[in-house]
Motif scaffolding. Structure first.
Motif, PDB file in Angstrom:
ATOM      1  N   TRP A 134       0.829  -1.205   0.000  1.00 53.96           N
ATOM      2  CA  TRP A 134       0.000   0.000   0.000  1.00 53.96           C
ATOM      3  C   TRP A 134       0.866   1.259   0.000  1.00 53.96           C
ATOM      4  O   TRP A 134       0.519   2.256  -0.647  1.00 53.96           O
ATOM      5  N   VAL A 135       1.995   1.192   0.710  1.00 55.02           N
ATOM      6  CA  VAL A 135       2.931   2.325   0.703  1.00 55.02           C
ATOM      7  C   VAL A 135       3.495   2.514  -0.706  1.00 55.02           C
ATOM      8  O   VAL A 135       3.641   3.641  -1.186  1.00 55.02           O
ATOM      9  N   ALA A 136       3.795   1.408  -1.399  1.00 52.16           N
ATOM     10  CA  ALA A 136       4.293   1.489  -2.780  1.00 52.16           C
ATOM     11  C   ALA A 136       3.242   2.103  -3.701  1.00 52.16           C
ATOM     12  O   ALA A 136       3.561   2.946  -4.552  1.00 52.16           O
ATOM     13  N   TYR A 137       1.966   1.704  -3.533  1.00 50.19           N
ATOM     14  CA  TYR A 137       0.884   2.309  -4.325  1.00 50.19           C
ATOM     15  C   TYR A 137       0.841   3.815  -4.091  1.00 50.19           C
ATOM     16  O   TYR A 137       0.711   4.602  -5.032  1.00 50.19           O
ATOM     17  N   ALA A 138       0.932   4.206  -2.823  1.00 47.48           N
ATOM     18  CA  ALA A 138       0.896   5.631  -2.492  1.00 47.48           C
ATOM     19  C   ALA A 138       2.059   6.372  -3.138  1.00 47.48           C
ATOM     20  O   ALA A 138       1.885   7.482  -3.665  1.00 47.48           O
ATOM     21  N   ALA A 139       3.241   5.769  -3.155  1.00 49.98           N
ATOM     22  CA  ALA A 139       4.406   6.415  -3.767  1.00 49.98           C
ATOM     23  C   ALA A 139       4.236   6.544  -5.279  1.00 49.98           C
ATOM     24  O   ALA A 139       4.517   7.611  -5.860  1.00 49.98           O
ATOM     25  N   VAL A 140       3.780   5.481  -5.927  1.00 46.94           N
ATOM     26  CA  VAL A 140       3.597   5.514  -7.386  1.00 46.94           C
ATOM     27  C   VAL A 140       2.566   6.567  -7.772  1.00 46.94           C
ATOM     28  O   VAL A 140       2.798   7.375  -8.686  1.00 46.94           O
ATOM     29  N   PHE A 141       1.446   6.586  -7.073  1.00 47.55           N
ATOM     30  CA  PHE A 141       0.417   7.544  -7.429  1.00 47.55           C
ATOM     31  C   PHE A 141       0.737   8.953  -6.927  1.00 47.55           C
ATOM     32  O   PHE A 141       0.239   9.930  -7.487  1.00 47.55           O
ATOM     33  N   GLY A 142       1.581   9.067  -5.923  1.00 46.61           N
ATOM     34  CA  GLY A 142       2.083  10.384  -5.540  1.00 46.61           C
ATOM     35  C   GLY A 142       2.938  10.971  -6.658  1.00 46.61           C
ATOM     36  O   GLY A 142       2.824  12.155  -7.000  1.00 46.61           O
ATOM     37  N   ALA A 143       3.785  10.132  -7.262  1.00 41.51           N
ATOM     38  CA  ALA A 143       4.592  10.573  -8.406  1.00 41.51           C
ATOM     39  C   ALA A 143       3.684  10.926  -9.588  1.00 41.51           C
ATOM     40  O   ALA A 143       3.920  11.924 -10.290  1.00 41.51           O
ATOM     41  N   ALA A 144       2.650  10.124  -9.803  1.00 36.00           N
ATOM     42  CA  ALA A 144       1.704  10.415 -10.894  1.00 36.00           C
ATOM     43  C   ALA A 144       0.979  11.735 -10.627  1.00 36.00           C
ATOM     44  O   ALA A 144       0.704  12.497 -11.564  1.00 36.00           O
ATOM     45  N   ALA A 145       0.669  12.030  -9.372  1.00 35.20           N
ATOM     46  CA  ALA A 145       0.010  13.296  -9.029  1.00 35.20           C
ATOM     47  C   ALA A 145       0.937  14.474  -9.318  1.00 35.20           C
ATOM     48  O   ALA A 145       0.496  15.496  -9.855  1.00 35.20           O
ATOM     49  N   LEU A 146       2.204  14.335  -8.994  1.00 33.02           N
ATOM     50  CA  LEU A 146       3.164  15.416  -9.297  1.00 33.02           C
ATOM     51  C   LEU A 146       3.285  15.631 -10.804  1.00 33.02           C
ATOM     52  O   LEU A 146       3.329  16.766 -11.278  1.00 33.02           O
ATOM     53  N   ARG A 147       3.310  14.535 -11.568  1.00 34.93           N
ATOM     54  CA  ARG A 147       3.385  14.647 -13.024  1.00 34.93           C
ATOM     55  C   ARG A 147       2.128  15.326 -13.564  1.00 34.93           C
ATOM     56  O   ARG A 147       2.196  16.175 -14.449  1.00 34.93           O
ATOM     57  N   ALA A 148       0.960  14.954 -13.032  1.00 34.66           N
ATOM     58  CA  ALA A 148      -0.294  15.571 -13.472  1.00 34.66           C
ATOM     59  C   ALA A 148      -0.330  17.050 -13.108  1.00 34.66           C
ATOM     60  O   ALA A 148      -0.831  17.873 -13.883  1.00 34.66           O
ATOM     61  N   LEU A 149       0.209  17.402 -11.947  1.00 32.56           N
ATOM     62  CA  LEU A 149       0.266  18.805 -11.539  1.00 32.56           C
ATOM     63  C   LEU A 149       1.129  19.597 -12.520  1.00 32.56           C
ATOM     64  O   LEU A 149       0.770  20.693 -12.943  1.00 32.56           O
ATOM     65  N   TRP A 150       2.256  19.026 -12.914  1.00 38.56           N
ATOM     66  CA  TRP A 150       3.147  19.678 -13.876  1.00 38.56           C
ATOM     67  C   TRP A 150       2.452  19.809 -15.233  1.00 38.56           C
ATOM     68  O   TRP A 150       2.523  20.851 -15.884  1.00 38.56           O
ATOM     69  N   ALA A 151       1.777  18.749 -15.680  1.00 37.43           N
ATOM     70  CA  ALA A 151       1.113  18.750 -16.987  1.00 37.43           C
ATOM     71  C   ALA A 151      -0.118  19.650 -17.003  1.00 37.43           C
ATOM     72  O   ALA A 151      -0.553  20.084 -18.076  1.00 37.43           O
ATOM     73  N   ALA A 152      -0.685  19.950 -15.851  1.00 36.26           N
ATOM     74  CA  ALA A 152      -1.889  20.786 -15.782  1.00 36.26           C
ATOM     75  C   ALA A 152      -1.620  22.212 -16.249  1.00 36.26           C
ATOM     76  O   ALA A 152      -2.559  22.947 -16.546  1.00 36.26           O
ATOM     77  N   ARG A 153      -0.357  22.572 -16.361  1.00 40.98           N
ATOM     78  CA  ARG A 153      -0.028  23.905 -16.868  1.00 40.98           C
ATOM     79  C   ARG A 153      -0.541  24.094 -18.292  1.00 40.98           C
ATOM     80  O   ARG A 153      -0.885  25.191 -18.687  1.00 40.98           O
ATOM     81  N   SER A 154      -0.563  22.992 -19.076  1.00 41.72           N
ATOM     82  CA  SER A 154      -0.935  23.106 -20.484  1.00 41.72           C
ATOM     83  C   SER A 154      -2.312  22.545 -20.808  1.00 41.72           C
ATOM     84  O   SER A 154      -2.833  22.794 -21.885  1.00 41.72           O
ATOM     85  N   SER A 155      -2.906  21.766 -19.924  1.00 46.01           N
ATOM     86  CA  SER A 155      -4.198  21.146 -20.231  1.00 46.01           C
ATOM     87  C   SER A 155      -5.017  20.979 -18.960  1.00 46.01           C
ATOM     88  O   SER A 155      -4.554  20.377 -17.990  1.00 46.01           O
ATOM     89  N   ALA A 156      -6.240  21.476 -19.007  1.00 41.08           N
ATOM     90  CA  ALA A 156      -7.120  21.369 -17.841  1.00 41.08           C
ATOM     91  C   ALA A 156      -7.507  19.923 -17.549  1.00 41.08           C
ATOM     92  O   ALA A 156      -7.820  19.588 -16.408  1.00 41.08           O
ATOM     93  N   HIS A 157      -7.472  19.049 -18.567  1.00 41.73           N
ATOM     94  CA  HIS A 157      -7.829  17.643 -18.336  1.00 41.73           C
ATOM     95  C   HIS A 157      -6.888  16.995 -17.323  1.00 41.73           C
ATOM     96  O   HIS A 157      -7.287  16.093 -16.599  1.00 41.73           O
ATOM     97  N   HIS A 158      -5.655  17.486 -17.252  1.00 39.83           N
ATOM     98  CA  HIS A 158      -4.700  16.912 -16.302  1.00 39.83           C
ATOM     99  C   HIS A 158      -5.072  17.231 -14.862  1.00 39.83           C
ATOM    100  O   HIS A 158      -4.592  16.563 -13.946  1.00 39.83           O
ATOM    101  N   LEU A 159      -5.923  18.228 -14.638  1.00 42.39           N
ATOM    102  CA  LEU A 159      -6.419  18.471 -13.280  1.00 42.39           C
ATOM    103  C   LEU A 159      -7.251  17.282 -12.811  1.00 42.39           C
ATOM    104  O   LEU A 159      -7.194  16.908 -11.648  1.00 42.39           O
ATOM    105  N   HIS A 160      -8.011  16.687 -13.736  1.00 44.23           N
ATOM    106  CA  HIS A 160      -8.763  15.475 -13.382  1.00 44.23           C
ATOM    107  C   HIS A 160      -7.794  14.351 -13.035  1.00 44.23           C
ATOM    108  O   HIS A 160      -8.028  13.602 -12.083  1.00 44.23           O
ATOM    109  N   HIS A 161      -6.714  14.213 -13.796  1.00 38.24           N
ATOM    110  CA  HIS A 161      -5.720  13.186 -13.484  1.00 38.24           C
ATOM    111  C   HIS A 161      -5.113  13.439 -12.107  1.00 38.24           C
ATOM    112  O   HIS A 161      -4.834  12.498 -11.361  1.00 38.24           O
ATOM    113  N   LEU A 162      -4.913  14.705 -11.770  1.00 39.36           N
ATOM    114  CA  LEU A 162      -4.380  15.065 -10.456  1.00 39.36           C
ATOM    115  C   LEU A 162      -5.337  14.624  -9.350  1.00 39.36           C
ATOM    116  O   LEU A 162      -4.914  14.012  -8.362  1.00 39.36           O
TER     117      LEU A 162
END
Length: 193
Positions: free
Chosen positions: A64-92
């Motif tokens: 479960w800690v590994a899941y949290a780490a993987v999706f925490g990284a995915a959240a950071l990537r989505a936050l970065w990508a949200a600069r160019s596309s509002a759809h990435h806010l949903h991914h966040l």
């Protein structure tokens, strides 16, 4: 998750199938679609793994800690990508929900923070309803058979020309159906939390 086995396996199948389709969408010629499909594939397979009924496989705390780490990284990537596309806010929001559920499961608790769970349930309910309405076909009044201005002949009109149909991996309605499936899956997972 804490839900019963049969619905849990159905959720696993739904999320894994959605993740597999998103992998196929990564073959698109459009770079933004490939990136979006990659994030959605990660979400689909992650949701499938997290939805495996505890009666069949009870993951250790470190999983479960590994899941949290993987999706925490995915959240950071989505936050970065949200600069160019509002759809990435949903991914966040989706990645945050996965981190939240993994953290609750890692803690050994049988319930998360009720207010936060409620906010996430409200968000995903609204998202599922909004996405579902976008899948409803709309009758469009327009010209009958013949060339489409700027695109050439209509598909199936029999006259050759410059119109090229989108590949099945680039079809918007299939991508929306994929997102709708994952939204429903997220609702089911949050309800069992």
């Amino acid at each position: 998750m804490h839900g019963p086995a049969s619905p849990g396996w159905l959720l696993v199948a739904l999320c894994a199938t959605t993740g597999a389709y998103c992998l196929l969408r990564m073959r698109s010629r459009v770079e933004e679609q490939r990136r979006t499909a990659g994030g959605e594939a990660l979400m689909g397979f992650g949701m499938a793994a997290m939805a495996v009924p505890a009666a069949a496989l009870a993951p250790p705390r470190w999983a479960w800690v590994a899941y949290a780490a993987v999706f925490g990284a995915a959240a950071l990537r989505a936050l970065w990508a949200a600069r160019s596309s509002a759809h990435h806010l949903h991914h966040l929001v989706g990645a945050f929900a996965m981190v939240y559920m993994a953290a609750v499961m890692a803690s050994g608790a049988h319930a998360g923070v009720p207010a936060l769970t409620g906010v996430l349930l409200a968000y995903f309910t609204a998202y599922v309803l909004w996405t579902g309405t976008r899948l409803v076909p709309v009758a469009v009044a327009g010209p009958g058979p013949g060339p489409v201005p700027g695109l050439g002949p209509r598909p199936g009109s029999g006259s050759g020309g410059g119109f090229r149909a989108a590949g099945w991996g680039d079809r918007l309605e299939l991508a929306r159906a994929c997102r709708l499936s994952m939204g429903i899956g997220m609702l089911a997972m949050l309800l069992t939390l």
